[in-house]
Design an enzyme around this catalytic site. Structure first.
Site, mmCIF file in Angstrom:
data_model
loop_
_atom_site.group_PDB
_atom_site.id
_atom_site.type_symbol
_atom_site.label_atom_id
_atom_site.label_comp_id
_atom_site.label_asym_id
_atom_site.label_seq_id
_atom_site.Cartn_x
_atom_site.Cartn_y
_atom_site.Cartn_z
ATOM 1 N N LYS A 62 1.166 -5.733 15.759
ATOM 2 C CA LYS A 62 1.705 -6.548 14.655
ATOM 3 C C LYS A 62 3.212 -6.337 14.553
ATOM 4 O O LYS A 62 3.972 -7.260 14.269
ATOM 5 C CB LYS A 62 1.055 -6.167 13.324
ATOM 6 N N ASP A 87 1.303 5.065 8.773
ATOM 7 C CA ASP A 87 0.267 4.628 7.839
ATOM 8 C C ASP A 87 0.469 5.442 6.563
ATOM 9 O O ASP A 87 0.204 6.647 6.541
ATOM 10 C CB ASP A 87 -1.122 4.879 8.452
ATOM 11 N N ASN A 114 8.508 -0.310 1.142
ATOM 12 C CA ASN A 114 8.014 -1.618 0.699
ATOM 13 C C ASN A 114 6.493 -1.727 0.725
ATOM 14 O O ASN A 114 5.917 -2.459 -0.072
ATOM 15 C CB ASN A 114 8.647 -2.682 1.614
ATOM 16 N N TYR A 201 -3.797 -1.378 -9.212
ATOM 17 C CA TYR A 201 -2.489 -1.765 -8.656
ATOM 18 C C TYR A 201 -1.390 -1.571 -9.713
ATOM 19 O O TYR A 201 -0.352 -0.965 -9.437
ATOM 20 C CB TYR A 201 -2.553 -3.226 -8.208
ATOM 21 N N LYS A 205 1.877 0.948 -9.621
ATOM 22 C CA LYS A 205 3.253 0.431 -9.727
ATOM 23 C C LYS A 205 3.989 1.121 -10.887
ATOM 24 O O LYS A 205 5.180 1.399 -10.798
ATOM 25 C CB LYS A 205 3.243 -1.094 -9.887
HETATM 26 N N1 LIG Z 1 3.922 -10.520 -3.414
HETATM 27 C C1 LIG Z 1 4.164 -10.317 -4.702
HETATM 28 O O1 LIG Z 1 3.975 -11.198 -5.542
HETATM 29 C C2 LIG Z 1 4.697 -8.990 -5.158
HETATM 30 C C3 LIG Z 1 5.102 -8.867 -6.494
HETATM 31 C C4 LIG Z 1 5.600 -7.647 -6.930
HETATM 32 C C5 LIG Z 1 5.697 -6.593 -6.055
HETATM 33 N N2 LIG Z 1 5.284 -6.739 -4.765
HETATM 34 C C6 LIG Z 1 5.411 -5.591 -3.862
HETATM 35 O O2 LIG Z 1 6.071 -5.997 -2.691
HETATM 36 C C7 LIG Z 1 5.713 -5.120 -1.620
HETATM 37 C C8 LIG Z 1 5.380 -5.928 -0.395
HETATM 38 O O3 LIG Z 1 4.224 -6.670 -0.662
HETATM 39 P P1 LIG Z 1 3.902 -8.092 -0.021
HETATM 40 O O4 LIG Z 1 3.694 -9.006 -1.153
HETATM 41 O O5 LIG Z 1 4.855 -8.424 1.026
HETATM 42 O O6 LIG Z 1 2.461 -7.752 0.577
HETATM 43 P P2 LIG Z 1 1.816 -7.969 2.014
HETATM 44 O O7 LIG Z 1 2.082 -9.338 2.509
HETATM 45 O O8 LIG Z 1 0.398 -7.554 1.833
HETATM 46 O O9 LIG Z 1 2.584 -6.917 2.933
HETATM 47 C C9 LIG Z 1 2.366 -5.541 2.771
HETATM 48 C C10 LIG Z 1 2.896 -4.778 3.951
HETATM 49 O O10 LIG Z 1 2.565 -3.402 3.761
HETATM 50 C C11 LIG Z 1 1.870 -2.942 4.904
HETATM 51 N N3 LIG Z 1 0.944 -1.879 4.569
HETATM 52 C C12 LIG Z 1 -0.166 -1.946 3.792
HETATM 53 N N4 LIG Z 1 -0.773 -0.753 3.760
HETATM 54 C C13 LIG Z 1 -0.038 0.082 4.527
HETATM 55 C C14 LIG Z 1 -0.154 1.441 4.897
HETATM 56 N N5 LIG Z 1 -1.180 2.192 4.492
HETATM 57 N N6 LIG Z 1 0.791 1.972 5.695
HETATM 58 C C15 LIG Z 1 1.817 1.240 6.137
HETATM 59 N N7 LIG Z 1 1.979 -0.062 5.832
HETATM 60 C C16 LIG Z 1 1.050 -0.629 5.047
HETATM 61 C C17 LIG Z 1 1.158 -4.161 5.446
HETATM 62 O O11 LIG Z 1 0.768 -3.940 6.799
HETATM 63 P P3 LIG Z 1 -0.570 -4.604 7.414
HETATM 64 O O12 LIG Z 1 -0.195 -5.971 7.875
HETATM 65 O O13 LIG Z 1 -0.920 -3.679 8.526
HETATM 66 O O14 LIG Z 1 -1.594 -4.633 6.330
HETATM 67 C C18 LIG Z 1 2.262 -5.182 5.278
HETATM 68 O O15 LIG Z 1 3.208 -5.053 6.304
HETATM 69 C C19 LIG Z 1 4.580 -4.264 -2.155
HETATM 70 O O16 LIG Z 1 5.091 -3.016 -2.573
HETATM 71 C C20 LIG Z 1 4.095 -5.031 -3.369
HETATM 72 O O17 LIG Z 1 3.489 -4.204 -4.327
HETATM 73 C C21 LIG Z 1 4.791 -7.913 -4.285
#
Ligand SMILES: NC(=O)c1ccc[n+]([C@@H]2O[C@H](COP(=O)([O-])OP(=O)(O)OC[C@H]3O[C@@H](n4cnc5c(N)ncnc54)[C@H](OP(=O)(O)O)[C@@H]3O)[C@@H](O)[C@H]2O)c1
Length: 327
Positions: A62, A87, A114, A201, A205
């Protein structure tokens, strides 16, 4: 302004500006860089001339796909982008990743923590710790503290950055587990609350906000700027595990008022270039904003101290001597 009003105003009327910071010569590590906000932040930073970009991911293939995508869309040299494995849910993996970075890089100018998960069912990691807490809290701050000495020595001309991607949902909970003698232990017990909207969640946070504030108090901002940010509600893979009403509400909101992943990612890049005024602060819409009222309340201040004490005890067991990394 109420939390809900602030959220709606921000989603409907605020568009974070396109990042312009020059990352020339800077080594930037982004954890969770293969999809979502992390990938789009990485793309911005590549476009903004990063010296070296480390895509820290949990699956090599990936990461390689993301690298090809970033190289093709920005023209950055493939030699300036590395894929490394971490991880966050595994302490062993986090420690191994930190060894890799120390061995390969003499300096790191920015570390973006992130990666997070949105758990909807109770599951545990190899050490029996619930996955949301293990990933979003323990793994995240284990890595932050392991990297601190390298970050500190990298600050030769200006401070470097340690940014944590938090969320406005930290304001949607007051951490019910605070009523127990040991908060982390209480969080490791399965309960009917687990599947209530996104309770776990939101709790993780809020914990990120408390612990980042406490960490920042111990870090010299002339060397390392520690900040934490809210990207707003954005399209991404984050809620793909969601079920029931929680899922319906979030998907409906995203459909009508969600930011694109690229627009949301601008807030991540902003945090990595924000000044000392952002140290220990919550950034929302690329501005320093007060965190949730509970965070700075008398009770919140006590909870913050308890969480710090409990977490540092856990981390000291995982990696004896780690607390010496905090200046
Ligand atoms: N999207 C929103 O609306 C939103 C709002 C507020 C805050 N956030 C925050 O923004 C950040 C990014 O989220 P996103 O929305 O971009 O989510 P996402 O699309 O699910 O991306 C999450 C990323 O984290 C990786 N990840 C998950 N578990 C992991 C682990 N154990 N070790 C290493 N990497 C891991 C995933 O890898 P894989 O592909 O391998 O799973 C992916 O690259 C998060 O902290 C989230 O809480 C998001």
């Amino acid at each position: 302004m109420s939390v809900l009003f602030k959220f709606l105003y921000s989603q409907l009327f605020v568009t974070p500006p396109v990042p312009q910071h020059d990352f020339s010569g800077e080594t930037v590590i982004i954890v969770g860089a293969n999809i979502g906000l992390g990938l789009e932040a990485a793309r911005h930073i590549a476009r903004l001339k990063a010296g070296h970009l480390v895509l820290a991911v949990r699956t090599q293939s990936k990461g390689e796909t993301a690298k090809r995508d970033i190289v093709a869309s920005t023209g950055i040299s493939p030699d300036a982008v590395s894929v490394r494995i971490v991880d966050l849910s595994s302490n062993k993996s986090v420690i191994a990743f930190s060894h890799t970075i120390y061995a390969e890089f003499k300096k790191v100018d920015a570390l973006l923590l992130n990666a997070s998960i949105l758990p909807f069912t109770f599951a545990t990691n190899e050490d029996g710790v619930e996955l949301g807490v293990a990933t979003n809290v323990i793994g995240t701050f284990l890595l932050a503290i392991l990297m601190l000495p390298l970050l500190r020595v990298s600050a030769t001309i200006k401070p470097v950055h340690l940014s944590i991607v938090a969320s406005e949902v930290h304001a949607f909970t007051t951490l019910p587990e605070k009523k127990h003698a040991h908060i982390f232990n209480a969080l490791n017990v399965n309960s009917p609350d687990f599947e209530r909207l996104q309770e776990r969640y939101n709790v993780t946070k809020l914990m990120q906000v408390f612990i980042a504030r406490e960490l920042a108090q111990r870090v010299d901002c002339d060397r390392v700027i520690v900040n934490f940010l809210n990207p707003g509600l954005c399209h991404s893979n984050l809620t793909s595990t969601a079920k029931g009403w929680g899922s319906f509400v979030v998907e409906t909101l995203k459909y009508w008022i969600g930011r694109t992943t690229e627009v949301g990612s601008r807030t991540l890049v902003h945090a990595l270039s924000a000044g000392k005024e952002s140290h220990g602060q919550y950034l929302s819409d690329c501005k320093v904003e007060p965190p949730a009222v509970f965070v700075t309340s008398d009770e919140g201040v006590k909870v913050q101290k308890r969480l710090w004490e409990e977490l540092t005890e856990i981390l000291e067991n995982v990696r004896p001597g780690i607390l010496k990394n905090i200046a």
